[in-house]
Enzyme design. Sequence first.
Site, PDB file in Angstrom:
ATOM      1  N   ASP A  13       2.590  -4.877 -13.842  1.00  0.00           N
ATOM      2  CA  ASP A  13       3.374  -4.503 -12.669  1.00  0.00           C
ATOM      3  C   ASP A  13       3.340  -5.676 -11.694  1.00  0.00           C
ATOM      4  O   ASP A  13       2.269  -6.096 -11.252  1.00  0.00           O
ATOM      5  CB  ASP A  13       2.789  -3.255 -12.012  1.00  0.00           C
ATOM      6  CG  ASP A  13       3.846  -2.388 -11.344  1.00  0.00           C
ATOM      7  OD1 ASP A  13       4.668  -2.967 -10.610  1.00  0.00           O
ATOM      8  OD2 ASP A  13       3.851  -1.168 -11.555  1.00  0.00           O
ATOM      9  N   ASP A  35       8.274  -4.410  -8.931  1.00  0.00           N
ATOM     10  CA  ASP A  35       8.328  -3.409  -7.873  1.00  0.00           C
ATOM     11  C   ASP A  35       9.391  -3.777  -6.838  1.00  0.00           C
ATOM     12  O   ASP A  35       9.442  -4.915  -6.358  1.00  0.00           O
ATOM     13  CB  ASP A  35       6.946  -3.331  -7.220  1.00  0.00           C
ATOM     14  CG  ASP A  35       6.829  -2.196  -6.228  1.00  0.00           C
ATOM     15  OD1 ASP A  35       6.943  -1.036  -6.643  1.00  0.00           O
ATOM     16  OD2 ASP A  35       6.613  -2.481  -5.033  1.00  0.00           O
ATOM     17  N   HIS A  45       5.009   7.099 -11.884  1.00  0.00           N
ATOM     18  CA  HIS A  45       3.948   7.335 -10.905  1.00  0.00           C
ATOM     19  C   HIS A  45       4.478   7.742  -9.535  1.00  0.00           C
ATOM     20  O   HIS A  45       3.706   8.199  -8.688  1.00  0.00           O
ATOM     21  CB  HIS A  45       3.102   6.069 -10.764  1.00  0.00           C
ATOM     22  CG  HIS A  45       3.900   4.897 -10.265  1.00  0.00           C
ATOM     23  ND1 HIS A  45       4.859   4.278 -11.041  1.00  0.00           N
ATOM     24  CD2 HIS A  45       3.915   4.260  -9.071  1.00  0.00           C
ATOM     25  CE1 HIS A  45       5.416   3.289 -10.350  1.00  0.00           C
ATOM     26  NE2 HIS A  45       4.865   3.263  -9.143  1.00  0.00           N
TER      27      HIS A  45
END
Length: 559
Positions: A98, A199, A331
């Site tokens: 990530d 992200d 998530h």
Amino acid sequence: MEKHWWQEAVVYQVYPRSFQDTNDDGIGDLQGVLQHLDYIKRLGADVIWLNPIYSSPNDDNGYDIADYRKIMTDFGTMNDFNHLLEEAHKKGLKIMMDLVVNHTSDEHHWFMESRKNKTNKFRDYYFWRDPKDGKEPNNWKSNFSGPAWNYDAKTGQYYMHLFSKKQPDLNWDNSIVREEVYDLMKFWLDKGVDGFRMDVINLISKKPGLPDDPNVAKSEVEDAMEWVANGPKVHDYLKEMNKKVLSKYNVITVGETPSATPDDAIKYTGFNRHELEMVFQFEHMGLDWSKNGLGKWSTNKVALTDLKKVMSRWQTELNGKAWNSLYWNNHDQPRIVSRFGNDSKKYRVLSAKMLGLLLHFMQGTPYIYQGEEIGMTNVHFDNIHEYKDLETLNAYKEIVEDKKKVSPSEMMEYIHHSSRDNARTPMQWNDGKNAGFSEGNPWIKVNPAYPEINVASALEDTNSIYYFYQKMNELRHKYDVIVYGNYELLDPDDEKVFAYKRNLRNESILVIANFTDQEVSRTYQPYNDFDCKLVLDNYDDDQKLILRPYEAKVYYYER
């Protein structure tokens, strides 16, 4: 279309903090991921996406990074990561990291230096601005409630944070910042990682001059997302990233792109664009949002016709031009069986299989979030203090306590439906203590449903959701039409059944999914004209024209 390995892959997302704790501190760790590599491989996944494991003070569960080249001590050491990477590769599993580079932690070395004084060489790594009329430099809202600016008394200026005030935004207009990012990407790629999930990557280019957001007046809780997304230089920066870094490695990339349209996605991921491989879009995830200015906080049900319209638009508009990602859960999203399905004891398994089947036979790379493959459900904590998610806690304070827009009990219903913590409760491995997640005290409470919903019982039941997902993954690796076929929606106005075809050369599949708890009758053209082979059904037998509650099935035929 040029074929790539990541188009044929299945990705399994691991949220390390909640996956498996091996040292009984109540927090999942890298050794816990290592312990379950065979489980993931057996499911039929090809790639493991790890949520952030970097050094972080954990204001936003690791999305506030203090050091990109160190492992968070909660999760283990760099040796643990190196071992995990090595063992995953031995089993034919790839690791996707990530990448969080729209912002850092306020405890990152860059930011701590930048706030010392206005002339510090790191000052321009971030957005520092003077007050405007004694207030924030503009009216932008944070995605975690409140203004997107925080005042720093030492230098008399504000810094921008589109998320938590402990997550200051990086200034990508500074070429030195971009080179720092490219260097840390090379650090991980040279270790052998196989790609990045990026992200909020479409927020990295801000509008010149940081003008006021005209949308803020529409709602007191409106965030800045639409105004700051897809900025003027974002494609320049991603092309530069691709040229200097990504093009030199054979990797998977997926960018998280809130507020992106199919046209935007083609600009980010078009086969001739040389930016990213695919994006995560949120249009289908916003269909149950509030119509009363409360954003995601609602208990709304999604109309199937609306879901069809959105999903089909992404399928058809990207076809032949760019590549889709396919996801129901992650998530940041509540559990899909509780959200779009039926999590009652009678229909949970059937509706979870139905939702999985509907998604996995579309065009794109499918993503499975930990626990989705056993049908984990939303959690209903009674007390707001049992929730850990910063977004949830801030929203409760703002909406209930500060602005008194809804009652505490009404807001708790919204939280039960929409909180990110629904996805973050510990993985349910068995019916033992803490669902087998930890012998210690878990960082967040275990979902009380774990005695009935857990991996051990799923692996013992040949009719479980787990084996259904395994079968879907096997079929994906067997039939090219599932991966590459074009998409054709059937009966867009049907409010109960979602049906579509996929076609590739002389091969086709017909996908049928009943979204209701009722028995319905439907007929589709291939029944009559072709020799259809049933390849998957979430019931034991095929009743052809009759669709039982939450029944979903796939037929294969040659034209």
